[in-house]
Design an enzyme around this catalytic site. Sequence first.
Site, PDB file in Angstrom:
ATOM      1  N   TYR A  18      16.828 -12.719 -14.531  1.00 30.38           N
ATOM      2  CA  TYR A  18      15.865 -13.735 -14.983  1.00 30.38           C
ATOM      3  C   TYR A  18      14.434 -13.410 -14.562  1.00 30.38           C
ATOM      4  O   TYR A  18      13.768 -14.216 -13.926  1.00 30.38           O
ATOM      5  CB  TYR A  18      16.245 -15.125 -14.433  1.00 30.38           C
ATOM      6  N   TYR A 146      26.602 -25.175 -15.473  1.00 32.18           N
ATOM      7  CA  TYR A 146      26.316 -23.750 -15.672  1.00 32.18           C
ATOM      8  C   TYR A 146      27.650 -23.006 -15.756  1.00 32.18           C
ATOM      9  O   TYR A 146      28.514 -23.173 -14.892  1.00 32.18           O
ATOM     10  CB  TYR A 146      25.478 -23.180 -14.514  1.00 32.18           C
ATOM     11  N   ASP A 247      35.940 -24.688 -14.186  1.00 39.10           N
ATOM     12  CA  ASP A 247      35.218 -23.466 -13.836  1.00 39.10           C
ATOM     13  C   ASP A 247      34.997 -23.498 -12.317  1.00 39.10           C
ATOM     14  O   ASP A 247      34.095 -24.169 -11.833  1.00 39.10           O
ATOM     15  CB  ASP A 247      33.889 -23.435 -14.606  1.00 39.10           C
ATOM     16  N   LYS A 276      33.328 -14.684  -8.533  1.00 38.52           N
ATOM     17  CA  LYS A 276      32.418 -14.627  -7.386  1.00 38.52           C
ATOM     18  C   LYS A 276      33.076 -14.189  -6.069  1.00 38.52           C
ATOM     19  O   LYS A 276      33.099 -13.011  -5.783  1.00 38.52           O
ATOM     20  CB  LYS A 276      31.650 -15.935  -7.263  1.00 38.52           C
TER      21      LYS A 276
END
Length: 439
Positions: A18, A146, A247, A276
């Site tokens: 980003y 997200y 999620d 992760k």
Amino acid sequence: MLSDSQKKFDREHIWHPYTSLTNPMPVYAVESANGVKLKLDDGRELIDGMSSWWCAIHGYNHPTLNAALQAQISKMSHVMFGGITHEPAIELCKRLVDMTPVGLEKVFLCDSGSISVEVALKMTFQYWHSLGKTEKGKLLTIKKGYHGDTFGAMSVCDPEGGMHHLFAPMLPQHVFMKEPTSSFAEGLNQTEQDELENTFKNHHHEIAAFILEPIVQGAGGMRMYSPEYLVKARELCDRYDVLLIFDEIATGFGRTGELFAANHADVSPDIMCVGKALTGGMLTMAATICTSKVAETVCAGEAGVFMHGPTFMANPLACAVSIASLDILASGAWKEQVRNIESWLESGFKSLAINANVKGVRVLGAIGVVECKQDIDTAEIQKYFVEKGVWIRPFRNLIYLMPPYIAQEEDIAKLCAAIGGSLEYEHHFKLKTTVEIEQ
Ligand SMILES: *Cc1c(COP(=O)(O)O)cnc(C)c1O
């Protein structure tokens, strides 16, 4: 130490997450990492408050994880998974089936979190296709979520924070509900209950699945909500024949104080994504785990198979290091470590909560969030943090900590003190006030 020409090459040729290539943010060169510390190439050491974005739960350069990789690399680093299987994949999937909420039985190994979300969405649509219910063509989700950066995942990210308008022509349109407004310690409130019930009643015929991050909404705003919300979500999914996808890519593997956030509510989803921290932060790897019913329905359909198969599926190195990481978790020490971090964060945040620049603070497990009244100038505040010997990377108006579980009391104290100090400088904030989050 990086040379000036190496730094120049980085600025001119390499994208960072980003960021702009014409006006890049400053970057810090890390030479090595050990325990809870990152070592910069100028020799300075920083206490890591980020676990490299939720991943490095056991800290860096962990001898057990290193040994698992070394043992596996001398056997094989990679081999295709089509028509081939191997012990690291089998042992990893056994552990995932055992440790995840009851009913989750079938494992698809993927390359990254975003891909595991894509896989969950594809499973969902193949499931309804098999049952001939093709009118179930949309997903339901909550705002401020997200789920990753690929197109399917992006289509269920928060419509504003996720910058949907940039990609609007290519994004499918899904159903968004108001985000939960309860706090973790509260029960389901009337607004949430009405929103859930009305949305399911009005849209269930077109909804294939309800996807959400259980308990903690991460990169969409670091928000925490009531476990009762998940109980209600499960009840409505059952009543209206909608699949439930959790999620757990950020929340999984102990971060919230339970092994999975779903455990706070004792609810099992139909499909769950993990990633992760799965490899202990050593390699990229994720998994999508579903119930037998989902798997059997998918495979009873027209294709007869599940239509996905990445090149690096079940990479043996990633499997081997994941097994080692899960075995460290299985020893159980994480539970007390996370509980300790939670109480150190709570006491460290007490004085921050009353700071004039702070809107509120919240802590759950090894996650601490300081929500400021104004947006933060990340480059400016990060310069200060590095001078103070800590690594913290805020976004929008949020300064947050999710340190490795091995962090000690003095590490957390230093992280909290650095945040406290950073709040005293006006130039660490942008002048614009952020949109008020209603809660
Ligand atoms: C990070 C994250 C993802 C995406 O994972 P990647 O490995 O970055 O693709 C998806 N969902 C949640 C909740 C995440 O925190």
